[in-house]
Design an enzyme around this catalytic site. Structure first.
Site, mmCIF file in Angstrom:
data_model
loop_
_atom_site.group_PDB
_atom_site.id
_atom_site.type_symbol
_atom_site.label_atom_id
_atom_site.label_comp_id
_atom_site.label_asym_id
_atom_site.label_seq_id
_atom_site.Cartn_x
_atom_site.Cartn_y
_atom_site.Cartn_z
ATOM 1 N N ASP A 46 -0.934 -14.464 -5.399
ATOM 2 C CA ASP A 46 -0.374 -13.146 -5.700
ATOM 3 C C ASP A 46 -0.038 -12.985 -7.187
ATOM 4 O O ASP A 46 -0.479 -12.049 -7.844
ATOM 5 C CB ASP A 46 0.952 -12.992 -4.929
ATOM 6 C CG ASP A 46 0.841 -11.973 -3.812
ATOM 7 O OD1 ASP A 46 -0.018 -11.102 -3.908
ATOM 8 O OD2 ASP A 46 1.635 -12.066 -2.855
ATOM 9 N N GLU A 69 2.805 -5.029 -6.867
ATOM 10 C CA GLU A 69 3.693 -5.473 -5.802
ATOM 11 C C GLU A 69 4.702 -6.512 -6.294
ATOM 12 O O GLU A 69 5.804 -6.615 -5.776
ATOM 13 C CB GLU A 69 2.859 -6.045 -4.636
ATOM 14 C CG GLU A 69 3.717 -6.219 -3.411
ATOM 15 C CD GLU A 69 2.942 -6.620 -2.165
ATOM 16 O OE1 GLU A 69 1.743 -6.865 -2.253
ATOM 17 O OE2 GLU A 69 3.596 -6.699 -1.109
ATOM 18 N N ASP A 137 -2.333 -4.018 -5.556
ATOM 19 C CA ASP A 137 -1.893 -5.025 -4.583
ATOM 20 C C ASP A 137 -2.740 -6.259 -4.867
ATOM 21 O O ASP A 137 -3.927 -6.301 -4.554
ATOM 22 C CB ASP A 137 -2.104 -4.544 -3.141
ATOM 23 C CG ASP A 137 -1.372 -5.455 -2.156
ATOM 24 O OD1 ASP A 137 -1.023 -6.586 -2.548
ATOM 25 O OD2 ASP A 137 -1.148 -5.043 -1.006
ATOM 26 N N ILE A 139 -2.807 -9.416 -3.718
ATOM 27 C CA ILE A 139 -3.382 -10.008 -2.497
ATOM 28 C C ILE A 139 -2.871 -9.164 -1.341
ATOM 29 O O ILE A 139 -1.740 -9.309 -0.897
ATOM 30 C CB ILE A 139 -2.928 -11.476 -2.278
ATOM 31 C CG1 ILE A 139 -3.334 -12.382 -3.428
ATOM 32 C CG2 ILE A 139 -3.477 -12.005 -0.950
ATOM 33 C CD1 ILE A 139 -4.790 -12.775 -3.456
ATOM 34 N N ASP A 140 -3.711 -8.267 -0.873
ATOM 35 C CA ASP A 140 -3.337 -7.459 0.292
ATOM 36 C C ASP A 140 -3.830 -8.212 1.525
ATOM 37 O O ASP A 140 -4.962 -8.687 1.549
ATOM 38 C CB ASP A 140 -4.016 -6.091 0.191
ATOM 39 C CG ASP A 140 -3.630 -5.177 1.348
ATOM 40 O OD1 ASP A 140 -2.503 -5.316 1.858
ATOM 41 O OD2 ASP A 140 -4.457 -4.342 1.739
ATOM 42 N N THR A 142 -1.820 -10.897 3.232
ATOM 43 C CA THR A 142 -1.505 -12.303 2.941
ATOM 44 C C THR A 142 -1.764 -13.201 4.153
ATOM 45 O O THR A 142 -2.189 -14.335 4.003
ATOM 46 C CB THR A 142 -0.026 -12.438 2.512
ATOM 47 O OG1 THR A 142 0.775 -11.753 3.457
ATOM 48 C CG2 THR A 142 0.189 -11.838 1.152
ATOM 49 N N HIS A 234 2.663 -4.344 12.396
ATOM 50 C CA HIS A 234 2.296 -3.376 11.358
ATOM 51 C C HIS A 234 1.733 -2.094 11.956
ATOM 52 O O HIS A 234 1.693 -1.063 11.290
ATOM 53 C CB HIS A 234 1.249 -3.969 10.401
ATOM 54 C CG HIS A 234 1.782 -5.101 9.580
ATOM 55 N ND1 HIS A 234 1.001 -5.857 8.754
ATOM 56 C CD2 HIS A 234 3.039 -5.598 9.472
ATOM 57 C CE1 HIS A 234 1.752 -6.787 8.164
ATOM 58 N NE2 HIS A 234 2.985 -6.644 8.585
ATOM 59 N N ARG A 275 -3.325 3.349 11.991
ATOM 60 C CA ARG A 275 -2.128 2.585 11.614
ATOM 61 C C ARG A 275 -0.944 3.352 12.178
ATOM 62 O O ARG A 275 -0.514 4.366 11.617
ATOM 63 C CB ARG A 275 -2.045 2.471 10.093
ATOM 64 C CG ARG A 275 -1.021 1.454 9.617
ATOM 65 C CD ARG A 275 -1.099 1.288 8.108
ATOM 66 N NE ARG A 275 -0.288 0.176 7.670
ATOM 67 C CZ ARG A 275 -0.681 -1.086 7.657
ATOM 68 N NH1 ARG A 275 -1.888 -1.406 8.057
ATOM 69 N NH2 ARG A 275 0.127 -2.047 7.260
ATOM 70 N N ASP A 288 -0.809 -0.214 -0.833
ATOM 71 C CA ASP A 288 -1.499 -0.586 0.409
ATOM 72 C C ASP A 288 -2.490 0.485 0.854
ATOM 73 O O ASP A 288 -3.213 0.269 1.830
ATOM 74 C CB ASP A 288 -0.486 -0.829 1.539
ATOM 75 C CG ASP A 288 0.141 -2.210 1.444
ATOM 76 O OD1 ASP A 288 -0.550 -3.127 0.956
ATOM 77 O OD2 ASP A 288 1.308 -2.373 1.835
HETATM 78 N N1 A2P Z 1 6.551 -2.743 9.545
HETATM 79 C C1 A2P Z 1 5.413 -2.564 8.871
HETATM 80 N N2 A2P Z 1 4.592 -1.527 9.179
HETATM 81 C C2 A2P Z 1 3.451 -1.343 8.508
HETATM 82 N N3 A2P Z 1 3.022 -2.146 7.489
HETATM 83 C C3 A2P Z 1 3.796 -3.180 7.130
HETATM 84 C C4 A2P Z 1 5.019 -3.451 7.800
HETATM 85 N N4 A2P Z 1 5.587 -4.540 7.229
HETATM 86 C C5 A2P Z 1 4.746 -4.924 6.244
HETATM 87 N N5 A2P Z 1 3.654 -4.125 6.178
HETATM 88 C C6 A2P Z 1 2.533 -4.172 5.223
HETATM 89 O O1 A2P Z 1 1.304 -4.241 5.867
HETATM 90 C C7 A2P Z 1 0.373 -4.720 4.899
HETATM 91 C C8 A2P Z 1 -0.684 -5.506 5.582
HETATM 92 O O2 A2P Z 1 -1.255 -4.657 6.518
HETATM 93 P P1 A2P Z 1 -2.323 -5.168 7.548
HETATM 94 O O3 A2P Z 1 -1.584 -5.764 8.717
HETATM 95 O O4 A2P Z 1 -3.056 -3.926 7.901
HETATM 96 O O5 A2P Z 1 -3.142 -6.180 6.844
HETATM 97 C C9 A2P Z 1 1.136 -5.560 3.933
HETATM 98 O O6 A2P Z 1 0.918 -5.074 2.651
HETATM 99 C C10 A2P Z 1 2.559 -5.411 4.366
HETATM 100 O O7 A2P Z 1 3.422 -5.157 3.309
HETATM 101 P P2 A2P Z 1 4.221 -6.367 2.614
HETATM 102 O O8 A2P Z 1 3.179 -7.122 1.861
HETATM 103 O O9 A2P Z 1 5.209 -5.671 1.759
HETATM 104 O O10 A2P Z 1 4.838 -7.162 3.755
HETATM 105 MG MG MG Z 2 -0.425 -5.182 0.933
#
Ligand code: A2P
Ligand code: MG
Length: 543
Positions: A46, A69, A137, A139-140, A142, A234, A275, A288
């Site tokens: 990251d 981020e 972002d 590393i989207d 993770t 998510h 989503r 994101d």
């Molecule tokens: N409660 C949540 N609802 C939706 N997205 C979320 C939630 N918590 C974290 N994320 C974010 O979902 C993204 C990943 O999405 P996906 O599951 O589609 O790969 C990450 O960037 C993460 O952010 P973060 O990095 O701040 O935790």
């Molecule tokens: Mg992300």
């Protein structure tokens, strides 16, 4: 707007960051030099990617702010982590520029520590509704990165809060979806009004090939396939299945991490990206969605939130005026929205602990405290020895068996105490019903009888633990009346009743319904808490 230089820089920056992240994966994750739960490879990747991308942007466009981020505070406190990051970025910078990469930009082969840390900190910009800003972002996805699955380096240029350029590098996505075992690593790009493109990350001078979504129409909608997050925390996978059902879609959803989902549907690997919020309070982050949103729009799609509102990037670092994301071909987007409005159950309640409690960290005293779980446990779940158990544990960290024991105790205690409240409510209602039936001729008796029936369906269901009577409230506006809806509607109606018949019987009805609504509200909260804990501990399936 001519953004060809911006495009070239963004392609180089994300592609190089993608290579860097692969080096981190190969050296730290693939050879098992860290345990699965160790977050350090993600952290290192990251920071390194943000530093590299931000450095390139600052050299090319020194006055453009960056919303990223990460910030460098953690690195400044850990020499070990910092040295790794500096080493990785300098290693990538020392690889000479290839043909097609940033022309006329002197990067210098290596950079000083401070320059690289400052580059990370450039990402702390809070966002703006006017002017240019980049959004990154590093590393989207993770979790996908750690699993060796999909993740992405995502970069967008916004001008006056409109996404003008989006680039997403997906190191693990097959170049040709028809050959999943062939070359991996694709970078996607879109410029507003100029289309969507892809090319292999390995070909820095290769041509950008146009891509487009599958041309699905309402009549072929049932043959569509949809993409969603791997993480059920998510996006609601249960609601997505109901929505697919509503649309006649029978294909299994494709689950993947990161904005690779936007990329996949843009080139026709899938058709719909859902989503669906699972939490009422989560605000999606602009990094994101910014590049993915443009990519899909340029590939023939439409992206909105679940209420059919455009994603609004003008409110700082989050999409605070949007909920969830629906991306689909523009010809079927309206159909998908309709199905979403019918079948998505709005999260009316947010548990006080939204993080993946049991997976991410042991349940410790500090965690309980920070999430207000201790006090809630005492007052709502009524497990008398919970605090003792936590306090007496030497490391203040509970092991698996202790966590399991707590979840079971919470569920049992919760169910038992709630049953008592409901029996009391039912008793009040029976007494009042008996009174009314013996005084049927008194004014307002019939209205009172009708009012008293409003909490009965939910009382009966919960007391028998069965869905004996179900009333589906599907109207989109009614969905936002907080639970317990039928009770609240009953209270509202009995206030009207009291205005019409000012007598003791109607006052008693109002008191009973208010008591029932208040206790039901607290009980539902505690039940959701218990369910949420169960889900966190045992996963979505067994919840
Ligand atoms: N409660 C949540 N609802 C939706 N997205 C979320 C939630 N918590 C974290 N994320 C974010 O979902 C993204 C990943 O999405 P996906 O599951 O589609 O790969 C990450 O960037 C993460 O952010 P973060 O990095 O701040 O935790
Ligand atoms: Mg992300």
């Amino acid at each position: 707007m001519n953004l060809s230089r911006e495009l070239q820089i963004a392609l180089t920056a994300t592609s190089r960051a993608a290579n860097l992240s692969k080096n981190v994966f190969n050296s730290l994750v693939a050879n098992d030099s860290v345990t699965k739960n160790d977050k350090s490879p993600v952290t290192i990747a990251d920071y390194s990617c943000q530093s590299l991308v931000s450095l390139l942007l600052s050299k090319a466009f020194p006055s453009d702010p960056l919303v990223g981020e990460e910030d460098a505070d953690v690195l400044r406190q850990s020499a070990e982590l910092k040295d790794k990051v500096i080493g990785l970025v300098n290693n990538e910078l020392s690889i000479p520029l290839k043909h097609g990469e940033v022309d006329g930009l002197d990067l210098g082969s290596t950079q000083q520590e401070n320059t690289l840390l400052d580059a990370i900190d450039r990402g702390t910009f809070q966002g703006s509704s006017t002017g240019r800003m980049w959004c990154l972002d590093p590393i989207d996805g993770t979790k996908g990165f750690l699993r060796g699955g999909q993740y992405a380096v995502c970069l967008a240029l916004l001008v006056d809060a409109s996404v003008e350029l989006g680039v997403i590098a997906c190191p693990n996505l097959p170049v040709n979806p028809a050959q999943p075992d062939g070359e991996r690593g694709v970078v996607f790009a879109a410029i507003k009004g100029q289309g969507a493109f892809q090319r292999p990350i390995s070909q820095s001078n290769g041509a950008l090939e146009p891509i487009s979504m599958n041309a699905i129409t309402p009549s072929t909608l049932s043959s569509a396939s949809f993409c969603e997050s791997v993480e059920s925390g998510h996006s609601s996978q249960g609601d997505a299945a109901n929505i697919a059902n509503e649309l006649g879609i029978t294909k299994e959803p494709v689950r993947m991490d990161s904005q690779a989902k936007y990329c996949s549907i843009s080139r026709g690997d899938g058709d719909v990206y859902l989503r669906l919020p699972v939490s009422a309070s989560y605000e999606e982050k602009i990094w994101d969605h910014a590049p993915g949103r443009l990519l899909v729009a340029e590939a023939g799609g439409k992206v909105t939130d679940i209420h059919n509102k455009d994603l609004d990037f003008s409110h700082g670092r989050t999409l605070k005026h949007n909920k969830g994301v629906i991306a689909a071909h523009k010809d079927i987007h309206a159909n998908v929205i309709k199905a979403v409005q019918k079948r998505h159950s709005a999260p009316a309640y947010t548990p006080s602990y939204e993080m993946d409690l049991f997976a991410e960290a042991p349940l410790s005293w500090q965690l309980c405290n920070s999430m207000n779980l201790r006090s809630r446990t005492r007052s709502i779940f009524q497990v008398p020895d919970f605090e003792e158990l936590v306090d007496s544990h030497p490391s203040q960290i509970l092991d698996e068996d202790e966590q399991t024991a707590i979840v079971e105790k919470l569920e049992k205690a919760n169910a038992a105490s709630n049953k008592q409240y409901r029996i009391v409510t039912a008793a009040f209602i029976v007494v009042q019903l008996t009174y009314l039936l013996t005084h049927l001729s008194a004014s307002g008796s019939l209205i009172n009888l009708a009012l008293l029936l409003t909490p009965l369906p939910s009382l009966l269901n919960t007391l028998t633990s069965r869905d004996l009577i179900t009333i589906r409230i599907t109207h989109p506006h009614l969905k936002y009346i907080p639970e317990p809806r039928s009770h609240l509607l009953g209270v509202a109606a009995s206030i009207v009743g009291l205005a019409l018949y000012r007598n003791a019987a109607t006052s008693r009805t109002l008191t009973i319904l208010t008591f029932s609504a208040i206790t039901e509200f607290w009980m539902r909260r505690s039940e959701k808490d218990a369910r949420e804990l169960h889900k966190l501990k045992y996963g979505q399936k067994s919840a």
